[in-house]
Structure formats: structure tokens, C-alpha cells
Design a protein around this motif. Structure first.
Motif, PDB file in Angstrom:
ATOM      1  N   LEU A  47       3.925 -41.857   0.870  1.00 34.37           N
ATOM      2  CA  LEU A  47       4.578 -43.163   0.772  1.00 34.37           C
ATOM      3  C   LEU A  47       3.619 -44.220   0.211  1.00 34.37           C
ATOM      4  N   THR A  48       2.383 -44.168   0.635  1.00 33.50           N
ATOM      5  CA  THR A  48       1.415 -45.166   0.173  1.00 33.50           C
ATOM      6  C   THR A  48       0.971 -44.929  -1.266  1.00 33.50           C
ATOM      7  N   GLN A  49       1.269 -43.744  -1.806  1.00 42.17           N
ATOM      8  CA  GLN A  49       0.888 -43.452  -3.187  1.00 42.17           C
ATOM      9  C   GLN A  49       1.830 -44.081  -4.204  1.00 42.17           C
ATOM     10  N   VAL A  50       3.080 -44.334  -3.814  1.00 36.22           N
ATOM     11  CA  VAL A  50       4.063 -44.790  -4.791  1.00 36.22           C
ATOM     12  C   VAL A  50       4.241 -46.303  -4.838  1.00 36.22           C
ATOM     13  N   ILE A  51       3.583 -47.025  -3.942  1.00 34.30           N
ATOM     14  CA  ILE A  51       3.675 -48.483  -3.978  1.00 34.30           C
ATOM     15  C   ILE A  51       2.358 -49.073  -3.475  1.00 34.30           C
ATOM     16  N   PRO A  52       1.817 -50.074  -4.165  1.00 34.93           N
ATOM     17  CA  PRO A  52       0.547 -50.676  -3.740  1.00 34.93           C
ATOM     18  C   PRO A  52       0.642 -51.252  -2.327  1.00 34.93           C
ATOM     19  N   THR A  53      -0.371 -51.019  -1.522  1.00 29.16           N
ATOM     20  CA  THR A  53      -0.353 -51.499  -0.138  1.00 29.16           C
ATOM     21  C   THR A  53      -0.353 -53.019  -0.047  1.00 29.16           C
ATOM     22  N   SER A  54      -0.749 -53.683  -1.116  1.00 30.35           N
ATOM     23  CA  SER A  54      -0.744 -55.152  -1.117  1.00 30.35           C
ATOM     24  C   SER A  54       0.666 -55.723  -1.213  1.00 30.35           C
ATOM     25  N   LYS A  55       1.641 -54.883  -1.542  1.00 36.55           N
ATOM     26  CA  LYS A  55       3.014 -55.349  -1.734  1.00 36.55           C
ATOM     27  C   LYS A  55       3.824 -55.417  -0.438  1.00 36.55           C
ATOM     28  N   TYR A  56       3.338 -54.806   0.629  1.00 39.46           N
ATOM     29  CA  TYR A  56       4.115 -54.769   1.871  1.00 39.46           C
ATOM     30  C   TYR A  56       3.173 -54.790   3.075  1.00 39.46           C
ATOM     31  N   ASN A  57       3.709 -55.124   4.238  1.00 42.31           N
ATOM     32  CA  ASN A  57       2.888 -55.111   5.451  1.00 42.31           C
ATOM     33  C   ASN A  57       3.625 -54.525   6.663  1.00 42.31           C
ATOM     34  N   ASN A  58       4.720 -53.815   6.421  1.00 42.44           N
ATOM     35  CA  ASN A  58       5.357 -53.072   7.504  1.00 42.44           C
ATOM     36  C   ASN A  58       4.943 -51.605   7.432  1.00 42.44           C
ATOM     37  N   GLN A  59       5.209 -50.865   8.503  1.00 41.85           N
ATOM     38  CA  GLN A  59       4.891 -49.441   8.510  1.00 41.85           C
ATOM     39  C   GLN A  59       6.067 -48.688   7.888  1.00 41.85           C
ATOM     40  N   LEU A  60       5.855 -48.179   6.702  1.00 40.28           N
ATOM     41  CA  LEU A  60       6.942 -47.614   5.913  1.00 40.28           C
ATOM     42  C   LEU A  60       7.676 -46.484   6.637  1.00 40.28           C
ATOM     43  N   TYR A  61       6.937 -45.602   7.269  1.00 44.15           N
ATOM     44  CA  TYR A  61       7.577 -44.432   7.869  1.00 44.15           C
ATOM     45  C   TYR A  61       8.405 -44.787   9.104  1.00 44.15           C
ATOM     46  N   LEU A  62       8.309 -46.042   9.561  1.00 49.37           N
ATOM     47  CA  LEU A  62       9.090 -46.489  10.711  1.00 49.37           C
ATOM     48  C   LEU A  62      10.260 -47.380  10.304  1.00 49.37           C
ATOM     49  N   ASP A  63      10.568 -47.423   9.012  1.00 46.88           N
ATOM     50  CA  ASP A  63      11.666 -48.266   8.536  1.00 46.88           C
ATOM     51  C   ASP A  63      12.447 -47.503   7.467  1.00 46.88           C
ATOM     52  N   HIS A  78      19.887 -38.209   2.170  1.00 48.95           N
ATOM     53  CA  HIS A  78      18.510 -38.407   1.743  1.00 48.95           C
ATOM     54  C   HIS A  78      17.939 -39.655   2.399  1.00 48.95           C
ATOM     55  N   ARG A  79      16.692 -39.565   2.774  1.00 49.69           N
ATOM     56  CA  ARG A  79      16.050 -40.692   3.457  1.00 49.69           C
ATOM     57  C   ARG A  79      15.506 -41.700   2.449  1.00 49.69           C
ATOM     58  N   ILE A  80      15.697 -42.973   2.786  1.00 49.49           N
ATOM     59  CA  ILE A  80      15.218 -44.081   1.954  1.00 49.49           C
ATOM     60  C   ILE A  80      14.374 -45.006   2.827  1.00 49.49           C
ATOM     61  N   TYR A  81      13.108 -45.129   2.492  1.00 50.18           N
ATOM     62  CA  TYR A  81      12.205 -45.994   3.253  1.00 50.18           C
ATOM     63  C   TYR A  81      12.198 -47.390   2.638  1.00 50.18           C
ATOM     64  N   ARG A  82      11.995 -48.409   3.503  1.00 50.26           N
ATOM     65  CA  ARG A  82      12.103 -49.795   3.059  1.00 50.26           C
ATOM     66  C   ARG A  82      10.772 -50.517   3.210  1.00 50.26           C
ATOM     67  N   ALA A  83      10.268 -51.023   2.107  1.00 52.66           N
ATOM     68  CA  ALA A  83       9.019 -51.787   2.111  1.00 52.66           C
ATOM     69  C   ALA A  83       9.343 -53.267   2.252  1.00 52.66           C
ATOM     70  N   LYS A  84       8.639 -53.933   3.177  1.00 46.27           N
ATOM     71  CA  LYS A  84       8.872 -55.353   3.421  1.00 46.27           C
ATOM     72  C   LYS A  84       7.541 -56.102   3.464  1.00 46.27           C
TER      73      LYS A  84
END
Length: 212
Positions: A47-63, A78-84
Motif C-alpha cells: 500500500l505504501t508503494q503506490v502512494i507517497p506517504t506525504s499525501k496521507y496520514n491515516n493507516q491505510l490498511y485500517l480504512d 474487491h477491497r478498496i483502501y482509502r487514503a486521507k
């Protein structure tokens, strides 16, 4: 005499089967937590490979939410994770599958911003030919990085084809089927995420419920 021997051998075989079954069940029970932890760790890394960590601050695998939309391929939902970022929607990280690989299904993870631009793509599972089709995998080649920053402008955006089909993405020498399948699937998943961005963020968080 013969029947007594058969009865004895049958009892031995039954006991052996019971012991073997019990041992397998015990091993599975003991290793299940370790396997689950390894799978969770692998998911977090991907998950952290496909989006820069500077773009979000939630825990992706928990959303996350789920979708069985046909644009995401077979074997749904299919599972869809949400970056916020500070609880504001940033991107959707979509798991999708193309069944059109040379050797069968190819599992893909694509991160999509609201404007249908792609943050990143990774191949998470495939059975493509070593040395040919497996170049879609980041460990084998950097081809998959060509999606970074690309924007899908319509459902049938012609740029999202391999060059052999008039598009902008390279095919592999001796292996056109695999990259063609991936490009087509990424285009479909990206457009789906773009068209349903707000609706997917409005749904209840399934991953959080799993941890309660």
C-alpha cells in the motif's frame, strides 16, 4: 485369522489417519497467526508503494470498503483502501483483477486521485512467463512505473493501450498479451474509482469493523 488381521490393520490405519489429521490441524493453528501477520505486513508495504506517504496520514490498511463492480474484474468483492489527509479524502487504492493475462489472472493494486490521475500501480499476484510477461512486476522491471502521474480522461481513453494498439505504453518483446491486459485493467479501475470517488468515501469503513 484373516479377518482379525484385517481388523487390526484397519484400526492401525484409522489411528494413523487420526494422528496425521490432528497434527496438520495443530500445525495450521500454530502457524495461522504468523501467516496472518506476514500477510498484513506485506499488504502494508504494498500500500505504501503506490502512494507517497506525504499525501496521507491515516493507516491505510485500517480504512477500506469493498466493491463487486465489473470494472474491477472477477472474483469480487474487491477491497478498496482509502487514503486521507486530516480526515479529508485523498486517493483510493483499488485492488482489481484482469483475467486476460497470458497465464491467467493478474492481481493489481492501483492508487487513484480524485481527478483520475494515478499515484502508482503494483502487480500483487500473477503467473506470467518468467523473463517475458513477469516484467510487469516491479522486482523484474520498472515498466509498471510508467503509470505514475498518468491521467485517465475517459472510459475508453485510447492512450491507455500498448503502443502496438495505438497507445502510449510499451509492450514487451515477445510478450504483448500481459502488458495489454494490465493497461486495460488499470484504465478501467482508475475510471471506476474516479466516477465513484465520493460515494466510496461515504461508505462505512469495513476494515475498522474487522478490528473491533
Amino acid at each position: 485369522m484373516i479377518f482379525a488381521s484385517m481388523k487390526k490393520n484397519g484400526a492401525i490405519l484409522t489411528a494413523f489417519a487420526l494422528v496425521t489429521t490432528g497434527s496438520v490441524a495443530l500445525v495450521q493453528q500454530l502457524t495461522a497467526p504468523r501467516i496472518e501477520a506476514q500477510e498484513k505486513n506485506h499488504l502494508m508495504q504494498t500500500l505504501t508503494q503506490v502512494i507517497p506517504t506525504s499525501k496521507y496520514n491515516n493507516q491505510l490498511y485500517l480504512d477500506c470498503v469493498e466493491s463487486s463492480a465489473p470494472e474491477l474484474g472477477p472474483n469480487g468483492p474487491h477491497r478498496i483502501y482509502r487514503a486521507k489527509l486530516d480526515e479529508k479524502p485523498v486517493a483510493l487504492l483499488v485492488q482489481h483483477i484482469t483475467p486476460e493475462g497470458y497465464s491467467g489472472n493478474i492481481n493489481i493494486l492501483t492508487a487513484v486521485y480524485n481527478n483520475a490521475s494515478i499515484a502508482g500501480v503494483r502487480i500483487t499476484q500473477h503467473k506470467e512467463t518468467p523473463g517475458l510477461g513477469d516484467k510487469v512486476e516491479i522486482k523484474k522491471a520498472d515498466w509498471v512505473l510508467s503509470f505514475n502521474g498518468q491521467q485517465v480522461t475517459s472510459e475508453n481513453d485510447s492512450r491507455f493501450n500498448v503502443k502496438k494498439d495505438g497507445g502510449e505504453f510499451d509492450q514487451f518483446t515477445g510478450a504483448t498479451i500481459t502488458p495489454r491486459a494490465v493497461v486495460k485493467s488499470v484504465r478501467a479501475a482508475t475510471w471506476y474509482a474516479h466516477q465513484n470517488f465520493d460515494a466510496l468515501f461515504a461508505q462505512d469503513n469495513l476494515c475498522q469493523q474487522e478490528t473491533l
